[in-house]
Design an enzyme around this catalytic site. Sequence first.
Site, PDB file in Angstrom:
ATOM      1  N   GLY A  31      42.239  35.143  51.169  1.00 53.42           N
ATOM      2  CA  GLY A  31      41.851  35.612  49.842  1.00 53.42           C
ATOM      3  C   GLY A  31      41.134  34.513  49.087  1.00 53.42           C
ATOM      4  O   GLY A  31      40.634  33.552  49.679  1.00 53.42           O
ATOM      5  N   ALA A  36      42.183  32.046  47.182  1.00 49.19           N
ATOM      6  CA  ALA A  36      42.750  30.709  47.364  1.00 49.19           C
ATOM      7  C   ALA A  36      42.521  30.212  48.788  1.00 49.19           C
ATOM      8  O   ALA A  36      42.077  29.080  49.001  1.00 49.19           O
ATOM      9  CB  ALA A  36      44.240  30.713  47.024  1.00 49.19           C
ATOM     10  N   GLY A  37      42.819  31.059  49.782  1.00 46.56           N
ATOM     11  CA  GLY A  37      42.695  30.641  51.174  1.00 46.56           C
ATOM     12  C   GLY A  37      41.264  30.424  51.606  1.00 46.56           C
ATOM     13  O   GLY A  37      40.935  29.411  52.247  1.00 46.56           O
ATOM     14  N   ARG A  51      50.704  41.260  28.815  1.00 50.55           N
ATOM     15  CA  ARG A  51      51.106  42.386  29.656  1.00 50.55           C
ATOM     16  C   ARG A  51      52.585  42.716  29.537  1.00 50.55           C
ATOM     17  O   ARG A  51      52.971  43.891  29.530  1.00 50.55           O
ATOM     18  CB  ARG A  51      50.765  42.080  31.117  1.00 50.55           C
ATOM     19  CG  ARG A  51      49.277  42.067  31.372  1.00 50.55           C
ATOM     20  CD  ARG A  51      48.952  41.651  32.781  1.00 50.55           C
ATOM     21  NE  ARG A  51      47.511  41.728  33.024  1.00 50.55           N
ATOM     22  CZ  ARG A  51      46.924  41.361  34.146  1.00 50.55           C
ATOM     23  NH1 ARG A  51      47.648  40.871  35.137  1.00 50.55           N
ATOM     24  NH2 ARG A  51      45.619  41.474  34.296  1.00 50.55           N
ATOM     25  N   LEU A  80      42.615  35.169  39.358  1.00 46.21           N
ATOM     26  CA  LEU A  80      41.420  34.718  40.051  1.00 46.21           C
ATOM     27  C   LEU A  80      41.127  33.268  39.699  1.00 46.21           C
ATOM     28  O   LEU A  80      40.689  32.479  40.546  1.00 46.21           O
ATOM     29  CB  LEU A  80      40.227  35.605  39.681  1.00 46.21           C
ATOM     30  CG  LEU A  80      40.390  37.110  39.909  1.00 46.21           C
ATOM     31  CD1 LEU A  80      39.076  37.839  39.626  1.00 46.21           C
ATOM     32  CD2 LEU A  80      40.836  37.394  41.333  1.00 46.21           C
TER      33      LEU A  80
END
Length: 666
Positions: free
Chosen positions: A41, A43-44, A336, A468
């Site tokens: 993703g 980060a990876g 949230r 993100l």
Amino acid sequence: MLDGKVPAGPLTEKWQNYRGTMPLVAPNNKRRLEVIVVGSGLAGASAAATLGELGYNVKCFTFHDSPRRAHSIAAQGGINAAKNYQNDGDSVYRLFYDTIKGGDYRSRESNVYRLAEVSTNIIDQAVAQGVPFAREYGGLLANRSFGGVQVSRTFYARGQTGQQLLLGAYSSLSRQITLGTVQMYNRHEMMDVVKVDGKARGIIARNLLTGKLERHAAHCVILASGGYGNVFYLSTNAMMSNASAAWRAVRRGALMANPCFTQIHPTCIPVSGDYQSKLTLMSESLRNDGRVWVPKHMKDVEAVRAGTLKPTDIKEEDRDYYLERRYPAFGNLVPRDVASRAAKQACDEGRGVNKTGLAVYLDFADAYERYGKSEANAHGIQNPSKEKILELGRKVVENKYGNLFEMYEKITGENPYHTPMMIYPAVHYTMGGLWVDYNLETNVPGLFALGEANFSDHGANRLGASALMQGLADGYFVIPYTVGTFLSKEIRTPQIDPNDEAFAKAEKAVSDRIDELFKINGSQSVESFHRRLGKIMWDYCGMSRSAEGLEKARKMVRELREEFYKDVYVPGSADEYNPELEKAHRVADFLELGEMMIVDAHDRNESCGGHFREEYQTEDGEALRRDDEYTYVAAWEWADPKAGDPVLHKEDLTFENVELKTRSYK
């Protein structure tokens, strides 16, 4: 007590000074060192690409058929950065403060400030990669507002921000794959971490197409495998999202920090039936222009549920815009956790607007009118009709959120341009994760964790558009430096031998676990156990928790786990493509992680952020923190349930730059 290894010095100078004095690995030595990255993703992929660019030999693993399928692609609304393009008072410090406050003062100051500091670099990096951020008429990058802040700092690409950012990271990763610095392993799932002499030196992976177990060695291991929201079964996560990589690390001695801190997102399409296997998120960006409300009077609620009254026919004075009423300073843009609890309270009062009573309205009528008048004026249209104003306003909204509106209509069958959306909170993100220090290194030497897989930046509640930001900050701008603090001591270490006894033992343990699952040969599907676990977790460890409910839930999870190992049925065999075996591993891990979440929630006798204990609330129903006893990170060491309870380790949180006080968005 745990040591976060936070550098000395003023907060605003910590990262720059540390980065300038930390140990380095020379280019010729980087070529001799191997790094494993688990996850592709944001980060990876960004970490693997950047480490490959630096000259390390990188192996990157994903259980997807392509890195582009990682769950980061599902992020919709945007990415935060303290650029202050709107000239509305934003700054690095304000982003830092908003994040600390939004997380209800349960995050590490130094990590959060570093995140805010490097956020500005992320946008420049993404633009250079060709990420098509929305732009203003004059060509400047556009911004919009998100919950928990009073400035516009969120950069976006319609409702596809995660997808576009991931494609940018994937392009960098693909370049390194072509150059040979990164070796990509698609359709491989990490099954275990291998420790040699106490250090993480590799992984055992399963080829998901053939079932073969493989040994992969490296000088260090980086986990960027996402969060554990799917422990609740119904969530906004992709159905394949899981916690197994992180949980395997916990089984090998890594600590799991704040596992009870899970985020409930306020704007999801409501549950429509027991047949569902996942929920769909409507981006938080919609709260930028939408207004949340329920009818004031029960007669209107009942008529709406019965289908005899349209929500558009309810008069303005008969609507309760409850977020604007309760939180006038922030209105619909409260964080949230606050918005989710307020929606739950409105529905608990019986004012939910769908047949299940679990939905509120998200209405864009005011946005259509506001934008429509502005567009009419821009086009020189004098005295436009109401119909013309709505037509022009809807076109503006379509340009900003069109794919989200289209998604809503496909799922619900209702046109949100002509009737308000119905939304309800659902599990979305996990703030807890593997405990890491300032270097993003776990308590296991050589084992690092990035993005949602670690706990480090969000405290008890994540602000929208910050996931993100953290993933790319960790991958592009933090780990490439901090991994050197470990690898600089490994330049004389030869290549790690995958034939070492530790690898053989780890592989046998994985093989034995697989055999154990097949030997059960019970009568119930893996899916049925996951669904039952999810209901327990949602009912007792979801939006609200109580000591009594958590004690009951722990007993129920233990009984369910015992039943799982007696009566689960896993079809097929281990040496083939077998999705049911994959699910069995993940649910087995969730059955343990779920208990740890419950233990953590029971131990934390306070309410903060996404952790709302019913016994600890103010007179007006807000979260009641207990800073005198719980200003710490709770990092849990897993113990075999037969041997005893999980062991609690603590990292004290010190606040030298912000004042600890009760959050207020009023």
